[in-house]
Design a protein around this motif. Structure first.
Motif, PDB file in Angstrom:
ATOM      1  N   PHE A 258      38.651   3.219 -18.831  1.00 15.71           N
ATOM      2  CA  PHE A 258      37.597   2.477 -18.145  1.00 15.71           C
ATOM      3  C   PHE A 258      36.313   2.422 -18.965  1.00 15.71           C
ATOM      4  CE2 PHE A 258      33.918   2.235 -15.344  1.00 15.71           C
ATOM      5  CZ  PHE A 258      34.249   1.217 -14.469  1.00 15.71           C
ATOM      6  N   PHE A 259      35.981   3.523 -19.651  1.00 18.29           N
ATOM      7  CA  PHE A 259      34.721   3.615 -20.389  1.00 18.29           C
ATOM      8  C   PHE A 259      34.790   3.023 -21.791  1.00 18.29           C
ATOM      9  CE2 PHE A 259      34.176   7.301 -17.447  1.00 18.29           C
ATOM     10  CZ  PHE A 259      33.030   6.850 -16.820  1.00 18.29           C
ATOM     11  N   GLN A 260      35.959   2.813 -22.309  1.00 19.05           N
ATOM     12  CA  GLN A 260      36.096   2.443 -23.711  1.00 19.05           C
ATOM     13  C   GLN A 260      35.753   0.982 -23.932  1.00 19.05           C
ATOM     14  OE1 GLN A 260      40.055   3.891 -24.502  1.00 19.05           O
ATOM     15  NE2 GLN A 260      39.412   6.026 -24.325  1.00 19.05           N
ATOM     16  N   SER A 261      35.087   0.724 -25.036  1.00 28.80           N
ATOM     17  CA  SER A 261      34.475  -0.584 -25.279  1.00 28.80           C
ATOM     18  C   SER A 261      35.483  -1.721 -25.347  1.00 28.80           C
ATOM     19  CB  SER A 261      33.652  -0.544 -26.568  1.00 28.80           C
ATOM     20  OG  SER A 261      34.463  -0.133 -27.663  1.00 28.80           O
ATOM     21  N   GLY A 262      36.703  -1.425 -25.741  1.00 28.86           N
ATOM     22  CA  GLY A 262      37.699  -2.480 -25.865  1.00 28.86           C
ATOM     23  C   GLY A 262      38.346  -2.882 -24.561  1.00 28.86           C
ATOM     24  N   SER A 263      38.089  -2.131 -23.483  1.00 30.11           N
ATOM     25  CA  SER A 263      38.747  -2.425 -22.211  1.00 30.11           C
ATOM     26  C   SER A 263      38.159  -3.673 -21.556  1.00 30.11           C
ATOM     27  CB  SER A 263      38.605  -1.239 -21.257  1.00 30.11           C
ATOM     28  OG  SER A 263      39.133  -1.557 -19.987  1.00 30.11           O
ATOM     29  N   GLN A 264      39.017  -4.617 -21.207  1.00 29.09           N
ATOM     30  CA  GLN A 264      38.609  -5.816 -20.477  1.00 29.09           C
ATOM     31  C   GLN A 264      39.389  -5.957 -19.180  1.00 29.09           C
ATOM     32  OE1 GLN A 264      39.184  -8.951 -23.386  1.00 29.09           O
ATOM     33  NE2 GLN A 264      37.203  -8.569 -24.326  1.00 29.09           N
ATOM     34  N   THR A 265      39.907  -4.836 -18.690  1.00 31.57           N
ATOM     35  CA  THR A 265      40.679  -4.851 -17.459  1.00 31.57           C
ATOM     36  C   THR A 265      39.819  -5.353 -16.308  1.00 31.57           C
ATOM     37  OG1 THR A 265      41.931  -2.938 -18.237  1.00 31.57           O
ATOM     38  CG2 THR A 265      42.089  -3.461 -15.892  1.00 31.57           C
ATOM     39  N   PRO A 266      40.256  -6.374 -15.599  1.00 28.73           N
ATOM     40  CA  PRO A 266      39.425  -6.918 -14.510  1.00 28.73           C
ATOM     41  C   PRO A 266      39.450  -6.020 -13.277  1.00 28.73           C
ATOM     42  CG  PRO A 266      41.525  -8.055 -14.583  1.00 28.73           C
ATOM     43  CD  PRO A 266      41.504  -7.133 -15.774  1.00 28.73           C
ATOM     44  N   PHE A 267      38.448  -6.182 -12.436  1.00 32.18           N
ATOM     45  CA  PHE A 267      38.459  -5.519 -11.141  1.00 32.18           C
ATOM     46  C   PHE A 267      39.420  -6.260 -10.220  1.00 32.18           C
ATOM     47  CE2 PHE A 267      34.424  -3.969 -12.796  1.00 32.18           C
ATOM     48  CZ  PHE A 267      34.469  -2.637 -12.411  1.00 32.18           C
ATOM     49  N   ILE A 268      40.099  -5.491  -9.357  1.00 35.82           N
ATOM     50  CA  ILE A 268      41.095  -6.045  -8.437  1.00 35.82           C
ATOM     51  C   ILE A 268      40.688  -5.715  -7.005  1.00 35.82           C
ATOM     52  CG2 ILE A 268      43.521  -6.001  -7.740  1.00 35.82           C
ATOM     53  CD1 ILE A 268      43.128  -7.174 -10.503  1.00 35.82           C
ATOM     54  N   ASP A 269      40.742  -6.707  -6.151  1.00 38.95           N
ATOM     55  CA  ASP A 269      40.516  -6.520  -4.715  1.00 38.95           C
ATOM     56  C   ASP A 269      41.681  -5.705  -4.151  1.00 38.95           C
ATOM     57  OD1 ASP A 269      40.660  -6.945  -1.857  1.00 38.95           O
ATOM     58  OD2 ASP A 269      39.235  -8.582  -2.099  1.00 38.95           O
ATOM     59  N   VAL A 270      41.397  -4.534  -3.585  1.00 37.27           N
ATOM     60  CA  VAL A 270      42.458  -3.665  -3.080  1.00 37.27           C
ATOM     61  C   VAL A 270      43.276  -4.360  -1.999  1.00 37.27           C
ATOM     62  CG1 VAL A 270      42.897  -1.549  -1.771  1.00 37.27           C
ATOM     63  CG2 VAL A 270      41.299  -1.515  -3.677  1.00 37.27           C
ATOM     64  N   LYS A 271      42.631  -5.167  -1.160  1.00 38.93           N
ATOM     65  CA  LYS A 271      43.321  -5.781  -0.030  1.00 38.93           C
ATOM     66  C   LYS A 271      44.205  -6.948  -0.450  1.00 38.93           C
ATOM     67  CE  LYS A 271      39.744  -4.372   3.258  1.00 38.93           C
ATOM     68  NZ  LYS A 271      38.707  -4.822   4.232  1.00 38.93           N
ATOM     69  N   THR A 272      43.707  -7.796  -1.347  1.00 38.73           N
ATOM     70  CA  THR A 272      44.466  -8.988  -1.730  1.00 38.73           C
ATOM     71  C   THR A 272      45.255  -8.797  -3.021  1.00 38.73           C
ATOM     72  OG1 THR A 272      42.659  -9.936  -3.059  1.00 38.73           O
ATOM     73  CG2 THR A 272      42.677 -10.409  -0.681  1.00 38.73           C
ATOM     74  N   GLN A 273      44.898  -7.751  -3.784  1.00 36.75           N
ATOM     75  CA  GLN A 273      45.503  -7.482  -5.099  1.00 36.75           C
ATOM     76  C   GLN A 273      45.282  -8.632  -6.072  1.00 36.75           C
ATOM     77  OE1 GLN A 273      47.137  -4.478  -6.340  1.00 36.75           O
ATOM     78  NE2 GLN A 273      45.813  -3.902  -4.624  1.00 36.75           N
ATOM     79  N   LYS A 274      44.142  -9.312  -5.913  1.00 37.64           N
ATOM     80  CA  LYS A 274      43.774 -10.391  -6.818  1.00 37.64           C
ATOM     81  C   LYS A 274      42.495 -10.032  -7.557  1.00 37.64           C
ATOM     82  CE  LYS A 274      45.840 -14.068  -4.015  1.00 37.64           C
ATOM     83  NZ  LYS A 274      45.606 -15.337  -3.272  1.00 37.64           N
ATOM     84  N   GLU A 275      42.314 -10.631  -8.744  1.00 36.53           N
ATOM     85  CA  GLU A 275      41.093 -10.400  -9.513  1.00 36.53           C
ATOM     86  C   GLU A 275      39.873 -10.836  -8.712  1.00 36.53           C
ATOM     87  OE1 GLU A 275      40.897 -11.923 -13.458  1.00 36.53           O
ATOM     88  OE2 GLU A 275      42.976 -11.380 -13.931  1.00 36.53           O
ATOM     89  N   CYS A 276      38.788 -10.090  -8.897  1.00 36.12           N
ATOM     90  CA  CYS A 276      37.565 -10.458  -8.182  1.00 36.12           C
ATOM     91  C   CYS A 276      36.352  -9.890  -8.900  1.00 36.12           C
ATOM     92  CB  CYS A 276      37.604  -9.948  -6.744  1.00 36.12           C
ATOM     93  SG  CYS A 276      37.521  -8.156  -6.613  1.00 36.12           S
ATOM     94  N   SER A 277      35.194 -10.357  -8.508  1.00 39.64           N
ATOM     95  CA  SER A 277      33.943  -9.804  -9.012  1.00 39.64           C
ATOM     96  C   SER A 277      33.588  -8.555  -8.210  1.00 39.64           C
ATOM     97  CB  SER A 277      32.823 -10.847  -8.884  1.00 39.64           C
ATOM     98  OG  SER A 277      33.133 -12.005  -9.605  1.00 39.64           O
ATOM     99  N   LEU A 278      32.678  -7.782  -8.751  1.00 32.32           N
ATOM    100  CA  LEU A 278      32.226  -6.589  -8.043  1.00 32.32           C
ATOM    101  C   LEU A 278      31.552  -6.960  -6.725  1.00 32.32           C
ATOM    102  CD1 LEU A 278      31.005  -4.663 -11.147  1.00 32.32           C
ATOM    103  CD2 LEU A 278      32.353  -3.588  -9.356  1.00 32.32           C
ATOM    104  N   LYS A 279      31.785  -6.125  -5.714  1.00 31.21           N
ATOM    105  CA  LYS A 279      31.220  -6.361  -4.387  1.00 31.21           C
ATOM    106  C   LYS A 279      30.613  -5.064  -3.868  1.00 31.21           C
ATOM    107  CE  LYS A 279      34.981  -9.592  -3.257  1.00 31.21           C
ATOM    108  NZ  LYS A 279      36.066  -9.879  -2.279  1.00 31.21           N
ATOM    109  N   ILE A 280      29.561  -5.183  -3.106  1.00 29.75           N
ATOM    110  CA  ILE A 280      28.912  -4.026  -2.511  1.00 29.75           C
ATOM    111  C   ILE A 280      29.764  -3.485  -1.354  1.00 29.75           C
ATOM    112  CG2 ILE A 280      26.865  -3.219  -1.275  1.00 29.75           C
ATOM    113  CD1 ILE A 280      26.345  -3.807  -4.201  1.00 29.75           C
ATOM    114  N   ARG A 281      29.912  -2.166  -1.317  1.00 25.34           N
ATOM    115  CA  ARG A 281      30.631  -1.451  -0.249  1.00 25.34           C
ATOM    116  C   ARG A 281      32.003  -2.058   0.037  1.00 25.34           C
ATOM    117  NH1 ARG A 281      25.340  -1.007   2.022  1.00 25.34           N
ATOM    118  NH2 ARG A 281      24.636   1.157   1.935  1.00 25.34           N
ATOM    119  N   TYR A 282      32.735  -2.352  -1.024  1.00 21.63           N
ATOM    120  CA  TYR A 282      34.045  -2.954  -0.865  1.00 21.63           C
ATOM    121  C   TYR A 282      35.002  -2.272  -1.831  1.00 21.63           C
ATOM    122  CZ  TYR A 282      37.469  -6.604   0.118  1.00 21.63           C
ATOM    123  OH  TYR A 282      38.587  -7.279   0.527  1.00 21.63           O
TER     124      TYR A 282
END
Length: 401
Positions: A258-282
């Protein structure tokens, strides 16, 4: 620290950074959540052995393995090829070796590893040669490896397995045990005995979060644990409204990647299991630190303070790659850790018979002790201990070095 004075940075530097910080982040296991570690090791060992017997065809006598806390401890390395458990110092010099029930003396270690005793090819991570026993979750795997190698050498595994095959089977058992919430025995067993597994520090946690809010800090969770287990743990420790305590909830982060500069792993919505942007309290999973920092839009990386227990995954990589202010939660600083088990103090003495102190290797810092001293800005035995320091700081405005 128990044998020598800590070389960690002066506390006044940390508190200066605390005042200028905007975000405070926390790992989950062994940071927010405190375990009765002997029970945790016994349970994980049972899970591993059951998988080996049921799924990999090991003899049923493997189910009778009774976890012995002196065999394997946090901080050990498993030498896969040689079948040894190791302890190394700050220079990566091997200072202790256990093979089966045999403790090597200095001449035997030199014969096995060469006169300079330096461990080649080790940079703190598990690799093809060494498995790092970095947390209490993995101690049972190190114990099982030790016992299975000994059993194989005595002809007790038929067909006989190589050390590499035993190691591969154990890695499969770890993945099966922890990767999916709906499978295996570990998560159901924890859910049925929450008071027996967790040290209830609920009152301290809630008070700590209140004091951080009082200082206008935003709070985030950053853990490698999966959602089902995060929900189980925090529902028990903080209540069904636990998500309200965090501004960001980031899970299955796969630290240290997660911390390493080469990582481009996207965030995933736990509920839908789809890529998403960061969300507050989600609740989100996966992700990478570059996208996190962009979302937070901070002027300086050290405006983040991060609490974690793992010397590499939480402390070194967060400091090296993004220069977060890091707090090491080192449970070994408080040797009894409020354990309920009557024989826990006895198990500590058993471990020290072979391995000594987690933070030291003979008279030198251990490899892990040196990492923690170099890369952590503050060290504490638990969040309950840190709460006491924070209360003093808020009251008096300063702490002694």
């Amino acid at each position: 620290m128990s044998q020598q004075k800590s070389k960690s940075k002066p506390k006044k530097i940390f508190w200066k950074r605390y005042l200028s910080s905007k975000y405070v982040g926390f790992d989950l296991d062994h940071t927010i959540s405190k375990y009765h570690k002997l029970k945790l090791s016994i349970l994980s060992t049972k899970c591993y052995t059951k998988y080996l017997v049921n799924e990999k065809g090991y003899p049923e006598k493997v189910l009778k393995f009774a976890f012995d806390p002196k065999i394997c401890v946090k901080g050990n390395l498993v030498d896969i090829e040689k079948g040894n458990l190791l302890k190394v110092d700050s220079e990566k010099k091997i200072c202790k070796v256990l093979h089966g029930d045999k403790i090597f003396n200095e001449s035997e270690i030199a014969k096995e590893y060469g006169e300079n005793l330096i461990l080649d090819g080790f940079e703190g991570f598990s690799n093809k040669k060494y498995l790092v026993i970095g947390t209490y979750f993995e101690i049972g795997a190190g114990y099982c490896f030790n016992r299975l190698v000994l059993m194989s050498e005595k002809g007790g595994l038929k067909p006989k397995k190589t050390n590499q095959e035993i190691y591969s089977d154990l890695i499969e058992s770890l993945i099966y045990t922890y990767r999916v919430y709906e499978q295996g025995d570990f998560y159901p067993s924890v859910s049925q005995d929450l008071p027996g597994i967790f040290d209830d520090n609920t009152k301290d946690l809630k008070q700590l979060f209140r004091l951080l809010r009082k200082d206008n800090k935003k709070i985030f969770l950053l853990t490698n644990s999966i959602f089902g287990y995060v929900n189980l743990t925090l529902d028990y420790l903080l209540g069904s409204n636990w998500q309200e305590y965090f501004d960001l909830i980031l899970m299955y982060a796969k630290k240290p990647v997660f911390f390493q500069s080469g990582s481009q792993t996207p965030f995933i919505d736990v509920k839908t299991q789809k890529e998403c942007s960061l969300k507050i309290r989600y609740p989100l999973q996966n992700g990478n630190v570059k996208d996190l920092m962009k979302f937070l839009d901070l002027e300086q990386n050290n405006e983040i303070i991060y609490f974690g227990d793992h010397p590499i995954g939480d402390v070194r990589e967060a400091k090296n790659h993004v220069n977060w202010t890091t707090v090491s939660v080192i449970e070994e600083l408080d040797i009894y850790n409020n354990e309920q088990s009557d024989n826990y103090s006895e198990s500590i003495e058993k471990r020290k018979q072979i391995w000594g102190d987690y933070l030291f290797c003979n008279k030198k810092p251990s490899y892990w002790g040196s990492i923690l001293n170099q890369f952590s800005d503050y060290q504490t035995a638990s969040l309950s201990h840190f709460l006491i320091d924070l209360q003093k700081f808020q009251k008096f405005g300063a702490l002694d070095n």
